[in-house]
Design a protein around this motif. Structure first.
Motif, PDB file in Angstrom:
ATOM      1  N   LEU A 145       0.797  -1.355   0.522  1.00 19.73           N
ATOM      2  CA  LEU A 145       1.096  -0.618   1.747  1.00 19.73           C
ATOM      3  C   LEU A 145       0.185   0.606   1.843  1.00 19.73           C
ATOM      4  O   LEU A 145       0.130   1.420   0.920  1.00 19.73           O
ATOM      5  CB  LEU A 145       2.560  -0.188   1.751  1.00 19.73           C
ATOM      6  N   LYS A 148       2.557   3.886   7.166  1.00 21.85           N
ATOM      7  CA  LYS A 148       3.582   3.445   8.103  1.00 21.85           C
ATOM      8  C   LYS A 148       3.434   4.246   9.402  1.00 21.85           C
ATOM      9  O   LYS A 148       3.097   5.428   9.378  1.00 21.85           O
ATOM     10  CB  LYS A 148       4.992   3.667   7.536  1.00 21.85           C
ATOM     11  N   LYS A 157       4.044  -1.349   9.598  1.00 22.07           N
ATOM     12  CA  LYS A 157       3.450  -1.146   8.287  1.00 22.07           C
ATOM     13  C   LYS A 157       2.029  -1.691   8.266  1.00 22.07           C
ATOM     14  O   LYS A 157       1.757  -2.762   8.791  1.00 22.07           O
ATOM     15  CB  LYS A 157       4.279  -1.841   7.196  1.00 22.07           C
TER      16      LYS A 157
END
Length: 220
Positions: A145, A148, A157
């Motif tokens: 990741l 966000k 995301k």
């Protein structure tokens, strides 16, 4: 991040094996080791074994609040080896999201939920992990990741390009020429199809040792 996964079947009473799972947050490199119970000395010994097996220095440890981790022995070990020791907030599993994810993908999904408590099962469990660490770290790409973004009630995301822990580690430039050559040579010597066959064979042998199938006495 480090965590214990219990191999206790449906009851946590009496003695059972555990798996110590360790995941590097930056690269996703994962090491697993079977542990005889969950005593502080046994867990500390497994942490030291994993530290010696890592292809890079262990700079920090982050654990939950279990007494197997929060004790003077592990604190002194980290002080001696200049390892930053932190712990998660109580009842906040998201504080250890990386290792919690690996608990599922590298332990529960493969080994399962059965009960193991014998020396033979411990040896076979570690044979599974000896093979699995090579398969997971060299041949299993993972997404990380990046950020966000909240858009009204939704959260979008954004992930980077999927890469294996081995590729991420090599891309960081933290390995010297000798270490990089050793890693590359190991990678070139591995066959993922053969590794998967060997992992499946090792798992079959392990499952035959579980106490649920064998009708061994379990605590109610």
């Amino acid at each position: 991040e480090i965590d214990l996964v219990a191999h206790c079947g449906e009851s946590t009473r009496d003695f059972y094996l555990n798996t110590l799972n360790a995941t590097d947050v930056l690269t996703g490199w994962t090491e697993s080791m079977g542990v005889w119970g969950k005593g502080q000395d046994r867990v500390g010994g497994a942490i030291d074994a994993i530290k010696r097996r890592l292809p890079f220095p262990m700079l920090g440890l982050d654990s939950d609040n279990g007494s197997e981790f929060i004790n003077h022995g592990l604190y002194n070990y980290c002080e001696q080896h200049k390892i930053t020791f932190t712990r998660s907030r109580p009842y906040k599993k998201n504080d250890q999201a990386h290792v919690e994810q690996k608990n599922w993908t590298t332990v529960r999904r493969l080994v399962g939920y059965d009960r193991y408590s014998s020396k033979a099962a411990l040896a076979q469990l570690n044979e599974v992990y000896r093979l699995l660490r090579l398969y997971v770290n060299f041949f299993q790409p993972v997404l990380k990741l990046v950020r966000k973004e909240r858009q009204g009630a939704k959260v979008r995301k954004h992930y980077d390009v999927a890469r294996t822990p081995y590729e991420r580690l090599c891309g960081l430039g933290v390995l010297d020429a000798g270490q990089k050559k050793t890693m590359d040579n190991l990678y070139e010597s591995l066959n993922p199809v053969q590794l998967r066959r060997e992992i499946d064979g090792a798992l079959e042998k392990l499952w035959k040792l579980n106490e649920n199938e064998n009708g061994a006495k379990e605590s109610a």
